[in-house]
Design an enzyme around this catalytic site. Sequence first.
Site, PDB file in Angstrom:
ATOM      1  N   ARG A 245      -2.042  30.168  25.073  1.00 53.25           N
ATOM      2  CA  ARG A 245      -2.581  29.946  26.410  1.00 53.25           C
ATOM      3  C   ARG A 245      -2.459  31.206  27.244  1.00 53.25           C
ATOM      4  NH1 ARG A 245      -3.987  25.345  28.793  1.00 53.25           N
ATOM      5  NH2 ARG A 245      -3.170  25.747  30.876  1.00 53.25           N
TER       6      ARG A 245
ATOM      7  N   HIS B  78      -0.170  40.233  18.491  1.00 54.38           N
ATOM      8  CA  HIS B  78      -1.579  39.888  18.306  1.00 54.38           C
ATOM      9  C   HIS B  78      -2.043  40.340  16.919  1.00 54.38           C
ATOM     10  CE1 HIS B  78      -5.661  38.934  19.396  1.00 54.38           C
ATOM     11  NE2 HIS B  78      -6.011  40.056  18.796  1.00 54.38           N
TER      12      HIS B  78
ATOM     13  N   ASN C  17       3.986  40.136  23.613  1.00 57.98           N
ATOM     14  CA  ASN C  17       3.168  39.272  22.749  1.00 57.98           C
ATOM     15  C   ASN C  17       2.881  39.985  21.436  1.00 57.98           C
ATOM     16  OD1 ASN C  17       1.456  37.037  22.114  1.00 57.98           O
ATOM     17  ND2 ASN C  17      -0.336  38.255  22.659  1.00 57.98           N
TER      18      ASN C  17
ATOM     19  N   SER D  70       6.041  30.800  12.503  1.00 60.72           N
ATOM     20  CA  SER D  70       6.585  31.736  11.512  1.00 60.72           C
ATOM     21  C   SER D  70       7.136  33.003  12.174  1.00 60.72           C
ATOM     22  CB  SER D  70       5.533  32.085  10.451  1.00 60.72           C
ATOM     23  OG  SER D  70       4.495  32.845  11.004  1.00 60.72           O
ATOM     24  N   ASN D  71       6.568  33.404  13.306  1.00 56.19           N
ATOM     25  CA  ASN D  71       7.121  34.570  14.002  1.00 56.19           C
ATOM     26  C   ASN D  71       8.477  34.241  14.635  1.00 56.19           C
ATOM     27  OD1 ASN D  71       5.466  37.158  14.059  1.00 56.19           O
ATOM     28  ND2 ASN D  71       3.884  35.589  14.322  1.00 56.19           N
TER      29      ASN D  71
HETATM   30  C1  GRF Z   1       0.159  34.844  14.678  1.00 60.97           C
HETATM   31  O1  GRF Z   1      -0.843  35.354  13.818  1.00 60.97           O
HETATM   32  C2  GRF Z   1       0.176  35.598  15.972  1.00 60.97           C
HETATM   33  O2  GRF Z   1      -0.154  36.961  15.845  1.00 60.97           O
HETATM   34  C3  GRF Z   1      -0.889  34.898  16.761  1.00 60.97           C
HETATM   35  O3  GRF Z   1      -0.734  33.535  16.439  1.00 60.97           O
HETATM   36  C4  GRF Z   1      -0.160  33.426  15.137  1.00 60.97           C
HETATM   37  C5  GRF Z   1       1.072  32.585  15.292  1.00 60.97           C
HETATM   38  O4  GRF Z   1       1.654  32.275  14.049  1.00 60.97           O
HETATM   39  N1  GRF Z   1      -0.778  35.190  18.170  1.00 60.97           N
HETATM   40  P1  GRF Z   1       3.093  31.608  13.976  1.00 60.97           P
HETATM   41  O5  GRF Z   1       3.057  30.340  14.821  1.00 60.97           O
HETATM   42  O6  GRF Z   1       4.100  32.593  14.513  1.00 60.97           O
HETATM   43  O7  GRF Z   1       3.312  31.291  12.533  1.00 60.97           O
END
Ligand code: GRF
Length: 217
Positions: free
Chosen positions: A92, A114, A112, A14-15
Site C-alpha cells: 500500500r 523493490h 522499502n 519471506s523478506n
Molecule cells: C518482494 O518481492 C518485495 O520486493 C516486494 O514484494 C515481495 C514481498 O515478498 N515488494 P515477501 O512477502 O517478503 O515474501
Amino acid sequence: MTLRMALLASGRGSNVQAILAAIAEGRLDAHAACLISNIAEAPVLDIGRAAGIPSVSLPHRGQSREAHEDQILAALEANGPIDTIVLAGYMRLFSPQAIQALGNGNPMRIINIHPSLLPAFPGTKGYEDAYTYGVKVAGVTVHFVDSGLDSGPVLLQRSFPRLDTDTLAEFRARGLALEHALYPEALQLLAENRVRFRYDSDASRPYVTILPAEGPA
Ligand code: GRF
C-alpha cells in the site's frame, strides 16, 4: 546501535523471515519491535507471532485511508520507540501526510525493498514487468520511501542476469534470493550509522552515500 524496527508487510513474508534470520545469525544488529499487516490472513503474521514479535493485523478495507494510517501510527506509538519503519512487501502507498508523520522529520526512517533496478519497473509487478520487457540484466533495490511510487533515494541495488532459459518462476526465485541477502545488509548499514544523504546543488534529489566500515580500534 541496535536498530529498533517496525516491520510492515502484506503477504508471504519471506523478506521478514530473512531479516529475522539475519538477526538470529548475528549479521544484523536490530530488534523487531512490532509487525503490522494490512491483510488479516497474511502468512507473515504467523511468522511474526512464531518469532515472538507483537504482530497485529490492521486491515485497510472498509475505512478511509486517513483512519487506517492513524491506526498504524497509533500501533507504532504503542510499540515504540521505533527508529526505522521497514516495508517488506507492504502493498500500500502512504499518503504524503502519513509519510510526513511516519518519517517524523527523518528522511531515512522509512525503507522499502523493490523487485527491480529502480527507476525501471516501479509498481506492484517488478519481476513480471522486467521479464516481459525482456531485460538481460534485472535486479533489486533497497530505497528510502518518499511520497511517490517507488521513487525515494536508492540505498543499495544488486543486479542479476535473466538467462535465456529462465521461466518467470526461475527469474523471480533468483531475484528473491538476492532480496533476502540485500535487505539485511542495507539495514545493517543503518544500524552502523553509515548512511548519509548528499545534497548536490544541481540535483533535485539526494544521493545516498555509504561510509566505510570502521576498522579495528
Ligand atoms: C518482494 O518481492 C518485495 O520486493 C516486494 O514484494 C515481495 C514481498 O515478498 N515488494 P515477501 O512477502 O517478503 O515474501
